[in-house]
Design an enzyme around this catalytic site. Sequence first.
Site, PDB file in Angstrom:
ATOM      1  CB  SER A 131      -0.863   0.033   1.257  1.00 34.22           C
ATOM      2  OG  SER A 131      -0.100   0.445   2.375  1.00 34.22           O
ATOM      3  CG  ASP A 132       1.433   5.895  -1.265  1.00 35.83           C
ATOM      4  OD1 ASP A 132       2.414   6.006  -0.505  1.00 35.83           O
ATOM      5  OD2 ASP A 132       1.206   6.707  -2.187  1.00 35.83           O
ATOM      6  CB  CYS A 133       3.275   5.579   3.533  1.00 31.78           C
ATOM      7  SG  CYS A 133       4.700   4.631   2.960  1.00 31.78           S
TER       8      CYS A 133
END
Length: 778
Positions: A297-299
């Site tokens: 996932s993106d952060c």
Amino acid sequence: MSTLLFFTIQLLLYLITCSNCLEFDHPCRPPHHNSYPFCNTSLPIKTRAQTLISLLTVDEKIQQLSNNASAVSRLGIPPYEWWSESLHGIATNGPGISFSGAVKSATSFPQVILTAAAFNRSLWKAIASAVAVEAMAMYNVGQSGLTFWAPNINVFRDPRWGRGQETPGEDPMVVSAYGVEYVRGFQGRGRKGVSRKRVLRDDDDGDELMLSACCKHFTAYDLEKWGQFTRYNFNAVVTDQDMADTYEPPFRSCIEQGNASCLMCSYNSVNGIPACANRDLLQKARTDWNFRGYITSDCDAVATIYEDQKYTNSQEDAVAAALKAGTDINCGTYMLRHMKSAFEKGKVLEEDIDRALCNLFSIQLRLGLFDGKTRRNQFGELGPQDVCTSEHRKLALEAAKQGIVLLKNEHKFLPLNKHDVSSLAIIGPLANSTDLGGGYTGVSCNPTSIIEGVKEYVNNIYHAAGCQDIPCNSSNHFAEAISIAKQAEYVIIVAGLDLSQETEDHDRYSLLLPGYQTSLVKAVAEVSKKPVILVLTGGGPLDVSFAVGDQSIGSILWIGYPGETGGRALSEIIFGHYNPGGKLPMTWYPESFTNVPMTDMNMRADPSRNYPGRTYRFYIGDRIFGFGHGLSYTSFTYKLLSAPKKLTLLEAINARRQRNMLHNRSNGLDYIYVDEFQYCSSLRFNVQISVTNDGEIDGSEVVLLFSRTSKKIEGSPEKQLIGFKRVEILSYESVETSFVVDPCEHFSFADEHGSRILPIGDHIIMSEDIEHIVSIEM
Ligand SMILES: *[C@@H]1O[C@H](CO)[C@@H](O)[C@H](O)[C@H]1NC(C)=O
Ligand SMILES: *[C@@H]1O[C@H](CO)[C@@H](O)[C@H](O)[C@H]1NC(C)=O
Ligand SMILES: *[C@@H]1O[C@H](CO)[C@@H](O)[C@H](O)[C@H]1NC(C)=O
Ligand SMILES: *[C@@H]1O[C@H](CO)[C@@H](O)[C@H](O)[C@H]1NC(C)=O
Ligand SMILES: *[C@@H]1O[C@H](CO)[C@@H](O)[C@H](O)[C@H]1NC(C)=O
Ligand SMILES: *[C@@H]1O[C@H](CO)[C@@H](O)[C@H](O)[C@H]1NC(C)=O
Ligand SMILES: *[C@@H]1O[C@H](CO)[C@@H](O)[C@H](O)[C@H]1NC(C)=O
């Protein structure tokens, strides 16, 4: 120093820099737990991963679902930080990188948008390989991980986007090409001298990896903040048509052709479903494109599923949705915190977690993390001496020179002859800055300013900032700038953007120069003895229409964020040591474009609602500079040497009784569905073009070949890129270059359902002033 003392010091240093190493270093090497089957390199990667998973408790498993993955001490499994960054050089953005250690800095290549402007595949790959060498060198001394989250291959859809600078521009085909070169160069394919020793069996589904690159952000991500919309809560509404021929192709090729080992899902929703919980989207990569890596996932993009997108009713449902959709690892701690209770409530099964772990451990095993691979092969030799080498800095300089775009050059004002320049005023808040790297810059080896670059050519330099900073809120500092502009023989004004205007979490609202910058440029140009040279910084397009027609501005150069050697590159161009050949990888729109809602993801124009469309492929409004614009100190003429006039479908179709492949639209237009048509290869042809350098200066020319349908058909692009090639052409010489055209790919576009169609009839191929009709007939 005695040998014994030397080794004692080495050992002490090792223990200090690597406090965990003795305990955890490479569980599969003696004297560690090398009897476990996951250490048996004769077994397929998947089997090794699965046997490892079978040894873990649920709690231990959950501890793996974060970028900061925990150690499993009882098995000797080391902790691992998945998050390192390498967009255009080793960057500090991820916790996996540290610049405190033997390696204090790394080569800062130009920001990607400028390197893209070079339109040179071998340059792109060479940079990725150089960054990989520096990454490996840093890994070997404990200052980096092996998994990197680059490249950024979202198309630069809206000129206001703060991260457009990180991308290779607005054209899906160019973005795809860049992504493929980056991943191949970075992951270690095709590098000179790299032996492709296969340690895996042929039936294995995993290849040995040197490093892992990540195609991000999947997908339809290119908005940080606009009005009440943020990247965290935005729902990108994307038609099947635009998905198929704009948003998807870069990711597809990054995986299919680049063999990328990681995908990152984005914050935004795509048609109502957060990307990291979007099963259809993520599974398509695995099933249709044969993706075999891990999905991160993106952060905090799992947290946003619940917190911002409000897609689920609970935190547990958010982690469950992400995991079940195919997100393997969460950048952040959300899964660590909520997976256990999601599991206990039966929202996720252990097999869901195991599936994610299988993807994660497979990558770690392919990277040789547990085997101590790098200690045994030639990469193990890489170390601090391989970072910031003169070779890498030369490549960074080369990239900046190849990318810089000459936008305007009235009466061949440039290049300057240094002997004519008795004095030079350099004006602008960034002229003396050594921070020219753009977003995702690390610690540069030896950053130089524009002033330092110019000093190599001219002794007598005056400098005034003119504006206090890039926002330039006042004209208080104009006086000094105007005064030196009056005195100097020549004047360079450096204007434009920096990260105060465009960056992650920050889009622009205007395309004009910030604050009083335009006034500064005008005021200086007005008083200078000769026309001035305007140098523009920044990744996003600027509406500088005031300067385009202004006679007192002789030349305009766009330098993007040119990296640590940018000052030198610019000077070599201004003083004629290098002939510029870069071309814009994105459209420069007028300020009026900001009336278009940033949230409108439609690529295609819709005059009925005053919507002008986006990028050169669909935009129908005025432009300041078009995609592909870029001048040279010499001039080139193009000549078409060969291309067919007619292609006949019937032979292919009839011969195989495929008549029913032809489809009729209501308006009588015939077309075929590319996916149904198995004889595309029989339509392929070559286009040969000769380009002549008509001037006295050697130069590089980026040859861009486009196509369009002769009649405008609903949904068809205004034009689209078939291919590009950068060629070097000596003064008064010609170079022949050829393109393989595959009509199914290059003449087609997506219909409303997202299926690619190839219209029957006339297609026009275009390059500069060449226009040639290729008719596809029954
Ligand atoms: C490793 O796996 C191979 C193939 O299954 C097997 O023949 C071999 O005995 C294993 N080695 C060890 C040390 O267990
Ligand atoms: C990473 O996780 C470990 C526990 O496994 C923890 O001790 C450490 O503080 C974490 N590091 C960061 C930067 O969050
Ligand atoms: C990419 O992966 C495919 C399938 O595993 C493989 O056949 C191909 O050789 C790989 N390409 C490169 C450039 O490594
Ligand atoms: C540029 O900046 C450096 C360091 O901040 C300073 O020493 C130098 O005097 C400046 N140069 C000019 C021409 O202002
Ligand atoms: C400049 O002006 C803008 C808008 O008025 C303001 O937000 C910003 O804080 C100002 N910056 C400085 C350095 O004064
Ligand atoms: C498509 O329409 C044209 C004219 O309306 C007709 O002549 C042709 O046979 C049609 N083709 C097919 C495949 O139905
Ligand atoms: C493309 O880049 C490579 C690597 O820097 C360079 O050797 C080559 O000359 C460039 N090609 C052109 C046409 O500029």
